[in-house]
Design an enzyme around this catalytic site. Structure first.
Site, mmCIF file in Angstrom:
data_model
loop_
_atom_site.group_PDB
_atom_site.id
_atom_site.type_symbol
_atom_site.label_atom_id
_atom_site.label_comp_id
_atom_site.label_asym_id
_atom_site.label_seq_id
_atom_site.Cartn_x
_atom_site.Cartn_y
_atom_site.Cartn_z
ATOM 1 N N LYS A 178 48.742 54.569 44.860
ATOM 2 C CA LYS A 178 47.421 53.939 45.000
ATOM 3 C C LYS A 178 46.326 55.013 44.984
ATOM 4 O O LYS A 178 46.566 56.134 44.585
ATOM 5 C CB LYS A 178 47.388 53.100 46.275
ATOM 6 C CG LYS A 178 48.364 51.921 46.228
ATOM 7 C CD LYS A 178 47.988 50.959 45.115
ATOM 8 C CE LYS A 178 48.991 49.837 44.974
ATOM 9 N NZ LYS A 178 48.715 49.007 43.810
ATOM 10 N N ASP B 95 47.601 45.537 49.086
ATOM 11 C CA ASP B 95 46.377 46.222 49.526
ATOM 12 C C ASP B 95 46.125 46.071 51.027
ATOM 13 O O ASP B 95 45.216 46.705 51.575
ATOM 14 C CB ASP B 95 45.167 45.677 48.741
ATOM 15 C CG ASP B 95 45.222 46.091 47.274
ATOM 16 O OD1 ASP B 95 45.901 47.086 46.957
ATOM 17 O OD2 ASP B 95 44.593 45.409 46.446
ATOM 18 N N SER C 209 39.291 41.868 42.471
ATOM 19 C CA SER C 209 40.151 41.651 41.295
ATOM 20 C C SER C 209 39.540 40.598 40.372
ATOM 21 O O SER C 209 39.517 40.764 39.146
ATOM 22 C CB SER C 209 41.536 41.180 41.746
ATOM 23 O OG SER C 209 42.194 42.201 42.431
ATOM 24 N N GLN D 197 48.232 44.886 37.534
ATOM 25 C CA GLN D 197 47.421 45.634 36.560
ATOM 26 C C GLN D 197 48.174 45.793 35.249
ATOM 27 O O GLN D 197 47.609 45.638 34.168
ATOM 28 C CB GLN D 197 47.031 46.999 37.140
ATOM 29 C CG GLN D 197 46.071 46.875 38.306
ATOM 30 C CD GLN D 197 45.719 48.203 38.939
ATOM 31 O OE1 GLN D 197 46.319 49.232 38.607
ATOM 32 N NE2 GLN D 197 44.776 48.185 39.852
ATOM 33 N N ARG E 134 49.274 56.256 49.828
ATOM 34 C CA ARG E 134 48.981 55.479 51.048
ATOM 35 C C ARG E 134 50.130 55.478 52.042
ATOM 36 O O ARG E 134 49.907 55.347 53.240
ATOM 37 C CB ARG E 134 48.618 54.031 50.689
ATOM 38 C CG ARG E 134 47.218 53.930 50.140
ATOM 39 C CD ARG E 134 46.724 52.494 50.060
ATOM 40 N NE ARG E 134 45.377 52.534 49.487
ATOM 41 C CZ ARG E 134 44.825 51.568 48.792
ATOM 42 N NH1 ARG E 134 45.496 50.455 48.562
ATOM 43 N NH2 ARG E 134 43.601 51.696 48.316
#
Ligand code: S3P
Length: 415
Positions: free
Chosen positions: A330, A303, A14, A156, A334
């Protein structure tokens, strides 16, 4: 087999995206070391180069000479990278550019309305494929500031708005539901922008002068580290130290979960690198308890849920991850990918409302189904190695998205 190793890892993904983006529009030369070496960050670099950025990758060091970006000649390919697509939408809009963004099949199925809505409100004119890529953005008209309450917790989306706000005519405010990673805020402040943070409210002022360049050594990526940490935790009598790991509180929710499930961690050598807390962290293996993960920490472990679900599979009892619906959007779905893999390995896992439930047990051998998703691949390879000392997988190439050195590091740990 007992593990007793110290490792350093490639830089946080990131932070790497943000460093390359902001250095590209800064007023001078930035030098970045330990940039994340995965394909996603290369997607950002290629995209910026297509807009005229000067990025020189020379072995260990990346030298970026800030410049005025221009309209790309062709659609810009963001590959598999959601961070590239969503943050570049904001950054290139702040530069008042006209551009199109495309991506691979996975990225082309991920929701973009979450950035289309606020960027349109700021004055961008955006065409999309019904809320999906490709996006064509015309930001050539003046942008206005925005007051935006985010409907989803997403760094994001927040970052896309903050970056666009740099080029707006008035200040922008973003309110988050739960705090998500704040690297954009920290880096902008360190490069001279005015960003004011008040709990979950963030205000950015339009740039009155260009960003100042940075020299930055990017700390080890905690999300990458989590796979190796899990393997050490699952190996009896083991200790693993991650050197210079990013310890930003918005990123290390998994360390709080580890503490709750009975894992001892020791932090030393804490220091700040450009406003980001880092340090050396030792993890010590021990039998694992189950735990109920509350909804408010989900953004700080978003994550790491695949690998935490793998740990839960070896735990004593039932682990509940509350409100994990964002996992469906994702690189793969997921939530389903975790459940399918756990079931294949003989572990009972299911979703109830928006929660994921994993019942600890004894895995039986299976082939890892990657769903072409790097984090799913790595999480279940760790499960397989921890349980059986070997693994089979349908596609290991996808791991190059974030961590090309994954297998080398596993080898070092097991040697
Ligand atoms: C990221 C934010 C998160 C995370 C992704 C990287 C970032 O996505 O899952 O891997 O760098 O801002 P969301 O903002 O969609 O939750």
């Amino acid at each position: 087999m007992a593990i007793n190793t110290t490792i350093s890892l490639p830089g946080d993904k990131s932070i790497s995206h943000r460093a390359v983006m902001l250095a590209s529009i800064a007023n001078g030369v930035s030098e970045i070391t330990n940039l994340n070496d995965g394909k996603d960050v290369q997607s950002t670099i290629q995209a910026l180069r297509a807009c005229g950025a000067s990025i020189d990758q020379n072995g260990e060091k990346v030298v970026i000479t800030g410049t005025k970006l221009r309209n790309p000649d062709e659609p810009v390919d963001c590959g598999n990278s959601g961070t590239s697509a969503r943050l570049l939408s904001g950054l290139l809009s702040s530069q008042r550019l006209q551009f199109s963004l495309t991506g691979d099949a996975s990225l082309s199925a991920r929701p973009m309305n979450r950035i289309i809505v606020p960027l349109t409100e700021m004055g961008c004119s955006i065409e999309s494929n019904d809320g999906l890529l490709p996006l064509t953005i015309d930001a050539s008209n003046p942008l206005n500031g925005i007051n935006y309450k985010m409907p989803v917790a997403s760094a994001q989306v927040k970052s896309s708005i903050l970056l666009a706000g740099l080029g707006a005519e008035s200040s922008s405010n973003v309110s988050e539901l739960n705090s998500s990673r704040d690297h954009t805020e920290i880096m902008l402040q360190n490069m001279g922008a005015t960003v004011l943070v008040n709990d979950n409210d963030i205000r950015v002022e339009p740039l009155s002068s260009p960003l100042t360049p940075i020299d930055l050594e990017i700390p080890s990526d905690p999300s990458s580290a989590s796979f190796f940490i899990a393997l050490a935790i699952l190996s009896k009598d083991s200790r693993l130290t991650i050197r210079n790991m990013l310890l930003n509180p918005t990123r290390i929710g998994f360390m709080n979960v580890l503490e709750k499930i009975n894992i001892q961690t020791n932090i030393s050598n804490q220091h700040y690198i450009h406003g980001e807390l880092c340090g050396d962290v030792e993890f010590i293996s021990s039998p694992i308890n189950s735990f109920e993960v509350p909804a408010y920490i989900i953004p700080s472990i978003i994550d790491e849920i695949p690998i935490l679900a793998v740990l839960a599979a070896f735990g004593e009892g039932k682990t509940i991850f509350n409100r994990v619906e964002e996992l469906q959007f994702k690189e793969s779905n997921r939530l389903q990918a975790i459940i399918d893999n756990l079931k294949n390995f003989g572990i009972n896992a299911y979703k109830e409302d928006n929660s994921l439930i994993v019942e600890g047990g004894h895995p039986t051998m299976a082939t890892v189904q990657s769903f072409d998703d790097h984090r799913i691949a790595m999480a279940f390879i760790v499960l397989s190695i921890a349980a059986f000392g070997e693994y089979e997988i349908d596609n290991k190439e996808c791991i190059n998205i974030s961590l090309p050195g994954f297998f080398n590091t596993i080898e070092v740990m097991l040697s």
